[in-house]
Design an enzyme around this catalytic site. Sequence first.
Site, PDB file in Angstrom:
ATOM      1  N   CYS A  58      41.721  45.170  34.970  1.00 21.19           N
ATOM      2  CA  CYS A  58      40.418  45.741  35.319  1.00 21.19           C
ATOM      3  C   CYS A  58      39.216  44.946  34.837  1.00 21.19           C
ATOM      4  CB  CYS A  58      40.329  47.174  34.788  1.00 21.19           C
ATOM      5  SG  CYS A  58      40.512  47.286  32.990  1.00 21.19           S
ATOM      6  N   SER A  92      43.270  42.334  27.507  1.00 23.16           N
ATOM      7  CA  SER A  92      42.177  41.739  26.733  1.00 23.16           C
ATOM      8  C   SER A  92      41.441  42.787  25.901  1.00 23.16           C
ATOM      9  CB  SER A  92      41.197  41.047  27.672  1.00 23.16           C
ATOM     10  OG  SER A  92      40.021  40.687  26.989  1.00 23.16           O
ATOM     11  N   GLN A 109      37.646  42.603  26.680  1.00 22.90           N
ATOM     12  CA  GLN A 109      37.258  43.304  27.899  1.00 22.90           C
ATOM     13  C   GLN A 109      37.272  44.812  27.699  1.00 22.90           C
ATOM     14  OE1 GLN A 109      39.922  41.712  30.920  1.00 22.90           O
ATOM     15  NE2 GLN A 109      38.478  40.079  31.425  1.00 22.90           N
ATOM     16  N   TRP A 151      36.064  43.756  32.923  1.00 23.17           N
ATOM     17  CA  TRP A 151      35.065  44.484  32.145  1.00 23.17           C
ATOM     18  C   TRP A 151      34.675  45.808  32.800  1.00 23.17           C
ATOM     19  CZ3 TRP A 151      35.000  39.092  32.387  1.00 23.17           C
ATOM     20  CH2 TRP A 151      35.090  38.414  31.160  1.00 23.17           C
ATOM     21  N   CYS A 184      37.450  23.610  40.383  1.00 26.46           N
ATOM     22  CA  CYS A 184      37.848  24.787  41.174  1.00 26.46           C
ATOM     23  C   CYS A 184      37.021  24.885  42.453  1.00 26.46           C
ATOM     24  CB  CYS A 184      37.702  26.058  40.344  1.00 26.46           C
ATOM     25  SG  CYS A 184      39.014  26.285  39.127  1.00 26.46           S
TER      26      CYS A 184
END
Length: 389
Positions: A174, A197, A200, A176, A359
């Site tokens: 999910c 986390s 988070q 934050w 990226c």
Amino acid sequence: MKLITDNFLISFLQRFDEHPFDVKLHGKTHHIGEGNPTFLVNLKEDIGNNELITSTSLALGEAYMKGNLDIEGDLYQALDHFLGQMGKFSSDHSKLKKLMFSSQSKKNQEKEVTSHYDIGNDFYSLWLDDTMSYSCGYFKTEEDTLYEAQCNKVERILQKLCLKKDMTLLDIGCGWGYLLIRAAKEYGVNGVGITLSKEQKKIFDERIEAEGLTGKVSVELMDYRDLEKCGKTFDRVVSVGMVEHVGREHYELFVKNAEAVLKPGGLFLLHYISALKEYPGDPWMKKYIFPGGMVPSLREMIHILSDHQFYTLDVESLRRHYYKTLRLWERNFNENRPEIQEKMGAEFVRMWDLYLNACAATFHNGIIDLHQILVSKGVNNQIPMTRWY
């Protein structure tokens, strides 16, 4: 015409000749490709033959991180030209086996995930938008800000899920918490998020309290593999940018756990970085950015979902949206570069700048993609028949 030199590095780099550039080494400049150079690679010292052959990505990436390799010109442009030729990279997977195929145990995967997401909320808040969304945005117009694009993305996902008041929604990975908070406030759903986390979870818990959503939304530190035995079921399940962390051997286990907690007829939206074909990933990225990360192909995810009686309702590519998202992240990152470097050090800053630009280049070149797949558990004849419901 390619020229063979007495330097292995220069001879090696001559394979990347689709776009002209210069290489400066030991005070001498070598031209690669035909036409005027668009950038210059300044090498302060040579790179070993074995390193280049074992992993071109690792050899060049580490040289850049350490400041032994610099780009004179635009870093993104250089990477866009260079990474468009990734098929010419060397990679000896037999020598890189431990790096490329790390342990899929719960303990190790938690360590790998937290190594990236628990760097610190202060760090991420410097270059993400106010929603603290660390995934692809959705740009309705060229003028959309990063914040608007992230709000658009979340709203697009929530619309696809056909939410109704008092439905239950599970968010696997999910982050934050912005998606669940918006779902609760705008659609009246009851949401549960899971993450590995601690950083988070801390922010998410604070947001729940600040938004007055205690009892309506909650977040738990939980491994996705524990969902099957959690005893809960949900009307809807969503997962944004999380399946990339589970490993190819566990894609089916991930889908099985999502299936176990989704009610019959329920909808599951999977938003993830994808690839055209199955491959083990990039060595530099695995060593420094996403340990254990693996990008699924679209076809293998569709195949696994079908094996678990998930009916595919919609597939959408957001590849160019992720390219634009990354360009804005990179801009924000470099606007705050002095502060980040003071906290994290010069090598960290060069590593992350390389990561964000690389990226963007790989999305731009179609080396990787971003797909949203919407499926139903079994047949669902109640949702609208048109796509833009």
